[in-house]
Write a protein that holds these residues in place. Structure first.
Motif, PDB file in Angstrom:
ATOM      1  N   LYS A  33     -22.964 -21.742 -25.770  1.00 30.92           N
ATOM      2  CA  LYS A  33     -22.650 -20.502 -26.478  1.00 30.92           C
ATOM      3  C   LYS A  33     -21.935 -20.799 -27.792  1.00 30.92           C
ATOM      4  N   LEU A  34     -22.399 -20.122 -28.854  1.00 29.73           N
ATOM      5  CA  LEU A  34     -21.749 -20.247 -30.151  1.00 29.73           C
ATOM      6  C   LEU A  34     -20.762 -19.108 -30.384  1.00 29.73           C
ATOM      7  N   MET A  35     -21.128 -17.914 -29.927  1.00 27.93           N
ATOM      8  CA  MET A  35     -20.258 -16.754 -30.101  1.00 27.93           C
ATOM      9  C   MET A  35     -20.669 -15.675 -29.113  1.00 27.93           C
ATOM     10  N   GLY A  36     -19.780 -14.708 -28.908  1.00 30.67           N
ATOM     11  CA  GLY A  36     -20.092 -13.606 -28.007  1.00 30.67           C
ATOM     12  C   GLY A  36     -19.552 -13.810 -26.615  1.00 30.67           C
ATOM     13  N   ASN A  37     -20.066 -12.998 -25.682  1.00 36.08           N
ATOM     14  CA  ASN A  37     -19.578 -12.999 -24.298  1.00 36.08           C
ATOM     15  C   ASN A  37     -20.757 -12.944 -23.340  1.00 36.08           C
ATOM     16  N   LEU A  38     -21.004 -14.059 -22.667  1.00 34.42           N
ATOM     17  CA  LEU A  38     -22.118 -14.105 -21.713  1.00 34.42           C
ATOM     18  C   LEU A  38     -21.850 -13.250 -20.485  1.00 34.42           C
ATOM     19  N   ALA A  39     -20.582 -13.039 -20.155  1.00 34.17           N
ATOM     20  CA  ALA A  39     -20.248 -12.224 -18.980  1.00 34.17           C
ATOM     21  C   ALA A  39     -20.693 -10.785 -19.140  1.00 34.17           C
ATOM     22  N   ALA A  40     -20.967 -10.360 -20.381  1.00 33.59           N
ATOM     23  CA  ALA A  40     -21.408  -8.986 -20.624  1.00 33.59           C
ATOM     24  C   ALA A  40     -22.844  -8.750 -20.190  1.00 33.59           C
ATOM     25  N   LEU A  41     -23.581  -9.832 -19.907  1.00 34.57           N
ATOM     26  CA  LEU A  41     -24.978  -9.685 -19.492  1.00 34.57           C
ATOM     27  C   LEU A  41     -25.023  -9.318 -18.011  1.00 34.57           C
ATOM     28  N   GLN A  42     -24.875  -8.044 -17.741  1.00 33.94           N
ATOM     29  CA  GLN A  42     -24.917  -7.525 -16.384  1.00 33.94           C
ATOM     30  C   GLN A  42     -26.127  -6.617 -16.217  1.00 33.94           C
TER      31      GLN A  42
END
Length: 413
Positions: free
Chosen positions: A131-140
């Motif tokens: 990951k370069l930026m952002g929030n992977l946990a938001a992928l729900q």
């Protein structure tokens, strides 16, 4: 081959230029430089080739696993039982359901071909180190959020928080024909795998969202499998292949990327053979410099013979003088090769600056930077080859010197 103090003294004397021997010293210096460049070129190129293959394997396998199970017709029903069965197979460390489908994505009037990938949350979490930026946990599931590759984000001109529209041509049927399915997704994260094709196309979303987008219901198309040993993945998954015969096909990483890795193997062998010729040419230079040295020292050799020096001693003196040139060139070449590999990216940048050309285009080279991985066994082989060839090149001049007849040489002295 152990030299006596007398033999070592004469060998050192012959390695230093005397009056009228500057040209011989120049040829010997050129021989040393040629061996150095040949060994360095072999070390650099073979290390880069090894690094290129290793990086490709790591990145491709890291994203796609060691094997994939693809359902016939693109849909695998009752996949939960299949995944459970695969996970129970000895040697399998992970089995993950996924959906992969080439579609179109649009943003601000720009349209790009993308590869939509639906994963479960635990598989999406494995992208954390990419990951370069952002929030992977938001992928729900149901959140309508996705993660996209860094180069795809650049191509679309999209940033975190922007909404891209993904178009599925297989939409719903209406009285006026089939209407493509268009769904907007917010970009929650941007990642970089390091392989251009992946970073320029991948759109990752939860498995349930991919099923909704593609109208596949609860079925999936692919199961990604990771094994404890990638080199024996075929044998590990042989029972799975038998059980799924007629329902799905099992392809390992070698089969999927066969043409690429075969091309790399052929190129690797070809480069080794071609670059070895440089070392061979350098060895001929050592041969020629020793022949000239023997001719220049014919009178000295005759005097040494009359003073009691044996043919064996003369042979050892000239073998040592020539072999040391090859040995010093080999050591210098190894040092030069390791230094060049350490600063390889800077070297590429300097060459690009002076030539004005882009030497490392990620869209062609697959990887975003020049890789390198040095194999100690391979470096040992290169050094041994250079030393053996250098030794062989000294034998003829040394034997010629040892067979010098002092009576014939000193007859008219």
């Amino acid at each position: 081959m152990i030299l006596t103090p007398f033999e070592w003294m004469i060998a050192k004397r012959y390695m230093l230029p005397g009056k009228g021997e500057r040209f011989i010293a120049l040829v010997a210096g050129i021989s040393l430089a040629a061996v150095m460049l040949g060994v360095a070129a072999l070390v650099i190129v073979m290390s880069v080739m090894n690094g290129f293959r290793a990086e490709l394997v790591d990145k491709i396998v890291g994203l796609n696993g060691h094997a994939i199970i693809q359902a016939y017709g693109g849909r695998l029903d009752n996949w939960q039982e299949v995944v459970k069965d695969v996970r129970a197979t000895p040697g399998v460390t992970r089995a993950s359901p996924l959906i992969e489908q080439p579609l179109l994505a649009t943003f601000n009037g720009r349209v790009e071909a993308v590869l939509v990938r639906g994963n479960q949350p635990e598989d999406i979490a494995r992208l954390a180190d990419k990951k370069l930026m952002g929030n992977l946990a938001a992928l729900q599931p149901g959140a309508s959020q996705v993660a996209i590759g860094a180069r795809l984000a650049q191509t679309l001109g999209a940033r975190i928080g922007d909404t891209i529209t993904i178009i599925n041509p297989q939409g719903r049927s209406t009285p006026f024909g089939t209407v493509p399915r268009e769904i907007g997704y917010e970009i929650a994260a941007v990642f970089e795998i390091g392989i251009y094709d992946y970073d320029n196309a991948f759109v990752v979303m939860p498995l349930e969202d991919a099923q909704t987008l593609l109208l596949t219901g609860d079925s999936i198309g692919t199961i990604e499998v990771l094994t404890s040993d990638p080199d024996t993945v075929g044998e590990t998954l042989a029972p799975v292949t038998q059980r799924l015969a007629g329902r799905a096909i099992v392809s390992d990483w070698r089969t999927i990327n066969a043409s690429l890795f075969e091309a790399l193997a052929v190129e690797r062998v070809a480069m080794f053979v071609v670059l070895s010729i440089i070392v061979l040419v350098a060895v001929f230079n050592i041969l020629s410099s020793l022949i000239m040295l023997v001719r220049a020292k014919t009178r000295d050799i005759a005097i040494l013979r009359t003073m009691g020096a044996t043919r064996r001693s003369i042979t050892k003196i000239f073998v040592t003088a020539g072999f040391l040139i090859g040995a010093m060139g080999t050591i210098a070449g190894l040092i030069l090769g390791f230094v060049a590999l350490e600063f390889r990216q800077s070297v590429v940048g300097v060459v690009e600056l002076f030539t004005g050309e882009q030497l490392w285009d990620p869209s062609i080279r697959f990887l975003t930077e020049l890789p390198a991985r040095t194999d100690p066994a391979e470096v040992t082989t290169i050094a041994a080859m250079a030393l053996v060839l250098s030794f062989l090149a000294t034998l003829y001049p040394a034997l010629k010197a040892a067979n010098t007849d002092p009576v014939q040489v000193l007859r008219y002295e």
